[in-house]
Motif scaffolding. Structure first.
Motif, mmCIF file in Angstrom:
data_model
loop_
_atom_site.group_PDB
_atom_site.id
_atom_site.type_symbol
_atom_site.label_atom_id
_atom_site.label_comp_id
_atom_site.label_asym_id
_atom_site.label_seq_id
_atom_site.Cartn_x
_atom_site.Cartn_y
_atom_site.Cartn_z
ATOM 1 N N LEU A 96 -59.251 -7.686 -46.547
ATOM 2 C CA LEU A 96 -58.363 -8.983 -47.276
ATOM 3 C C LEU A 96 -58.816 -9.886 -46.141
ATOM 4 N N ALA A 97 -58.279 -9.559 -44.956
ATOM 5 C CA ALA A 97 -57.999 -10.712 -43.995
ATOM 6 C C ALA A 97 -59.754 -11.376 -44.100
ATOM 7 N N GLN A 98 -60.562 -10.664 -44.104
ATOM 8 C CA GLN A 98 -61.632 -11.446 -43.983
ATOM 9 C C GLN A 98 -62.236 -11.847 -45.080
ATOM 10 N N ARG A 99 -61.680 -11.726 -45.820
ATOM 11 C CA ARG A 99 -62.125 -11.649 -46.804
ATOM 12 C C ARG A 99 -61.145 -13.688 -47.047
ATOM 13 N N LEU A 100 -60.110 -13.766 -46.690
ATOM 14 C CA LEU A 100 -59.168 -15.400 -47.078
ATOM 15 C C LEU A 100 -60.054 -15.840 -45.720
ATOM 16 N N GLU A 101 -60.405 -14.907 -44.400
ATOM 17 C CA GLU A 101 -61.572 -15.921 -43.200
ATOM 18 C C GLU A 101 -62.275 -16.360 -44.726
ATOM 19 N N ALA A 102 -63.456 -16.253 -44.536
ATOM 20 C CA ALA A 102 -64.687 -16.557 -45.291
ATOM 21 C C ALA A 102 -64.097 -18.041 -46.386
ATOM 22 N N ALA A 103 -63.461 -17.309 -47.800
ATOM 23 C CA ALA A 103 -62.765 -18.350 -48.506
ATOM 24 C C ALA A 103 -61.756 -20.172 -47.251
ATOM 25 N N LEU A 104 -61.188 -19.769 -46.290
ATOM 26 C CA LEU A 104 -61.128 -21.205 -45.542
ATOM 27 C C LEU A 104 -61.906 -21.337 -44.537
ATOM 28 N N ALA A 105 -63.261 -20.577 -44.715
ATOM 29 C CA ALA A 105 -64.914 -21.618 -44.464
ATOM 30 C C ALA A 105 -65.116 -22.247 -45.347
ATOM 31 N N ASP A 106 -65.185 -22.321 -46.699
ATOM 32 C CA ASP A 106 -65.423 -22.577 -48.199
ATOM 33 C C ASP A 106 -65.379 -23.911 -48.675
ATOM 34 N N ALA A 107 -65.692 -24.422 -48.596
ATOM 35 C CA ALA A 107 -66.033 -25.701 -49.159
ATOM 36 C C ALA A 107 -65.005 -25.670 -50.555
ATOM 37 N N LYS A 108 -65.003 -24.570 -51.039
ATOM 38 C CA LYS A 108 -64.773 -24.773 -52.767
ATOM 39 C C LYS A 108 -63.952 -23.083 -52.482
ATOM 40 N N LEU A 109 -63.546 -22.428 -51.785
ATOM 41 C CA LEU A 109 -62.219 -21.391 -50.956
ATOM 42 C C LEU A 109 -62.804 -20.327 -51.767
ATOM 43 N N GLY A 110 -63.845 -20.165 -51.114
ATOM 44 C CA GLY A 110 -64.282 -19.138 -52.131
ATOM 45 C C GLY A 110 -64.909 -18.852 -52.845
ATOM 46 N N VAL A 111 -64.627 -19.499 -54.446
ATOM 47 C CA VAL A 111 -64.209 -19.384 -55.404
ATOM 48 C C VAL A 111 -66.383 -19.816 -55.821
ATOM 49 N N HIS A 112 -66.016 -19.220 -57.152
ATOM 50 C CA HIS A 112 -67.753 -18.491 -57.507
ATOM 51 C C HIS A 112 -67.824 -18.384 -58.986
ATOM 52 N N LYS A 113 -68.725 -18.372 -59.758
ATOM 53 C CA LYS A 113 -68.797 -17.726 -60.655
ATOM 54 C C LYS A 113 -69.254 -16.815 -61.497
ATOM 55 N N ASN A 114 -68.977 -16.039 -61.948
ATOM 56 C CA ASN A 114 -69.626 -14.710 -61.940
ATOM 57 C C ASN A 114 -70.321 -14.883 -63.154
ATOM 58 N N GLY A 115 -71.578 -14.438 -63.281
ATOM 59 C CA GLY A 115 -72.596 -14.947 -64.206
ATOM 60 C C GLY A 115 -73.029 -16.178 -64.070
ATOM 61 N N PRO A 116 -73.938 -16.479 -65.425
ATOM 62 C CA PRO A 116 -74.999 -17.499 -65.125
ATOM 63 C C PRO A 116 -74.051 -18.941 -66.002
ATOM 64 N N ALA A 117 -74.426 -20.254 -65.070
ATOM 65 C CA ALA A 117 -73.650 -21.093 -65.765
ATOM 66 C C ALA A 117 -74.076 -21.310 -66.735
ATOM 67 N N GLN A 118 -73.120 -22.381 -67.774
ATOM 68 C CA GLN A 118 -73.426 -23.021 -68.868
ATOM 69 C C GLN A 118 -72.594 -24.078 -68.815
#
Length: 579
Positions: A96-118
């Protein structure tokens, strides 16, 4: 994390089906919920109880087999059986801590869409240009804006469409009034509501004026140059009023997003002709109607979708059908969301069904009415002025800012006047918007200034203040987030609870986008602010016992601040560094 656990459970189900433990063909909706008591794990699923009967097993026996069939995952430390057969999943704190570190380093806080964009068309706001915007337009405008922002953040291409009411018989009355006294009309247009009332008064009192108004409607629809000039002038002024309010509300709508009823005027005869060619039209008392088997009244008789009146005129249904065709053919939409009053639900159900029958939209295109309830006054009835008139939106916002000014000045009497005004503007607008957004959109709600401006409870001031506490930590530290070293480590109970909530941001936004429900984001941010408050009070940050702990807590604080700020921005709310 919930999606990951659902995937693990599905893999276990597939394995048990292949082994003959479960019958083939089962397609259960796998529910995974957050647990309240973390001593029983972080997530729980009732899948064993759901499938025990078709499996011919006791729920706990099936739960044991599911646990044995679950693939290993570094994010899960263990899975236990609880009660009658719940599966309780314990999260790996290091993962969990590693996931948060990745989010902190990402401009979009690790947010991404599951599936194709529409490509998503969002139909929102849609005021009637004959009148000034009132409180009834608030919900469509800000709920639609919030969902559109979330969709964009997740990676969809969003096309906003402001389907304004800029056509119809009332414009003949308004044009007649403009023609009667051009100089006075130009100055009176500063108050659209007053202008409309004056024109209506003339229409009701003067038969000659009324006849002239009806004649001008015919001329306008026939394309008369002078009528069109006056009509454009009126619409330009009315739209400028709307745009000033959109800008004040911080809503991402511009003149380029306007696609009013008039835009489809030329296509309406073709809509009717195409429905006729498909064999879908039935004449009923001179009107052209579409009857569909699934729509009947209380007596069981078929309900008509009227697309052309007996006199040849067109209706909202005709325009809405033309709009579906435009959004499918020209805008190439994969999904269209209509943020329109819940009371229009049947209308949209019929329009969508007809559009599909007629082939105006492909079967793959999603058409969704995102209905909403009404904003009510203290009496539980639709919000009105004391004399029973509609409340202008500009008046509501003026009062909100003034009340916020008084509130902030009482708390901070030494602040400079310009800063007081800026804080009052942000708090006032945010309070009105958040009070609306925090309610489920299908529910009616009662407007209450005292509640929405409170610093306690699920309100904008509470969340804005929570963000200022984060900003205050770094202001006191004298360093930016990028200057903080170390790694996040989760030891204390409050650290783990805050971290678990931060990790839910992506899945939460996906739910908001899927259901069109920004109140879920409000609830998330309120819970996050509460967990941060508990963390702040129980886990010393700047005075931590050692540098490693201090840096970890600073990083956790930074991610909380960025998540709060991003979440509030997705709701269309500004933040403050202090208040």
């Amino acid at each position: 994390m919930k999606d990951s656990i659902r995937h693990l459970i599905q893999q276990a189900l597939d394995r048990l089906t292949a082994e003959g433990v479960l019958p083939a063909g089962l397609t259960p909706a796998i529910q995974v919920e957050n647990t309240k008591d973390k001593s029983h794990g972080d997530f729980a699923s009732n899948i064993a109880m759901m499938l025990a009967k078709p499996a011919g097993m006791k729920p706990r026996d099936l739960a044991e087999k599911l646990i044995a069939a679950l693939p290993a995952d570094e994010q899960i430390t263990k899975v236990e059986i609880a009660g009658p057969g719940f599966l309780n999943f314990f999260q790996n704190s290091d993962a969990l801590a590693q996931r948060l570190e990745a989010a902190l380093a990402d401009a979009k806080l690790g947010v991404h869409k599951n599936g194709p964009a529409q490509r998503v068309v969002v139909d929102l706001s849609a005021p009637n240009l004959a009148k000034e915007m009132h409180v009834g337009h608030l919900r469509s405008t800000i709920i639609g804006d919030g969902v559109a922002r979330v969709l964009e953040f997740l990676g969809d291409t969003v096309i906003r469409q402001n389907h304004v009411g800029d056509w119809g018989t009332q414009f003949g009355m308004l044009l007649a009034y403009m023609q009667e006294n051009p100089a006075a009309a130009e100055s009176e247009l500063a108050d659209l509501e007053g202008f409309y009332r004056a024109a209506k008064k003339r229409f009701d009192e003067s038969p000659e004026f009324a006849d002239r108004a009806r004649e001008l409607v015919v001329q306008l629809q026939a394309g008369d140059a002078e009528c069109l000039r006056l009509w454009h002038r009126f619409n330009d002024i009315s739209l400028s009023h709307c745009q000033a309010l959109y800008d004040r509300l911080g809503v991402k709508l511009s003149m380029a997003d306007v696609k009013g009823e008039s835009a489809y005027n030329d296509d309406l005869p073709q809509v009717v002709a195409d429905l006729a060619a498909k064999g879908l039209l039935t004449e009923d008392n001179g009107a052209q109607c579409v009857f569909m088997d699934e729509f009947k009244n209380a007596e069981g008789n078929p309900l008509p979708l009227i697309v052309q009146k007996a006199g040849g005129g067109y209706l909202y249904a005709t325009t809405d059908l033309a709009a579906t065709r435009y959004r499918a053919g020209t805008l190439k939409a994969d999904r269209v969301l209509y943020f329109v009053d819940q009371r229009q639900a049947l209308h949209f159900q019929m329009v969508f069904a007809c559009a599909r029958l007629a082939g105006f939209v492909p079967a793959s295109m999603e058409l969704e009415h995102m209905g909403f309830g009404t904003m009510n006054g203290p009496d539980g009835r639709p919000f009105k002025t004391r004399d029973g008139g509609t409340v202008k939106l500009v008046q509501l916002l003026d009062e909100a800012e003034q009340r916020a000014y008084s509130l902030v000045k009482d708390k901070n009497p030494d602040l400079a006047e310009d800063e007081l005004r800026q804080i009052a503007r942000v708090v006032g607008i945010a309070s009105v918007k958040y009070a609306d957004l925090s309610k489920h959109r299908t529910s009616d709600y009662s407007f209450n200034f005292d509640l929405m401006l409170s610093f306690e409870g699920n309100t904008a001031p509470y969340l804005l203040y929570a963000y200022t506490r984060v900003a205050g930590v770094f202001r006191k530290l004298g360093k930016g987030v990028n200057e903080i070293g170390g790694q996040i480590t989760l030891v204390a109970e409050q650290e783990q609870a805050l971290a678990a909530k931060l990790a839910q941001f992506n899945e939460l936004l996906a739910s908001v986008a899927n259901k069109g429900t920004p109140h879920m984001l409000c609830s998330y941010l309120y819970d996050l602010a509460g967990l941060f408050s508990s963390f702040y009070e129980n886990c010393p940050i700047l005075s931590a016992e050692d540098e490693t702990t201090r840096d970890s807590r600073l990083r956790l604080t930074a991610l909380t601040g960025r998540t709060l700020k991003q979440g509030l921005e997705l709701l269309g709310l500004e933040t403050l560094e202090r208040m």
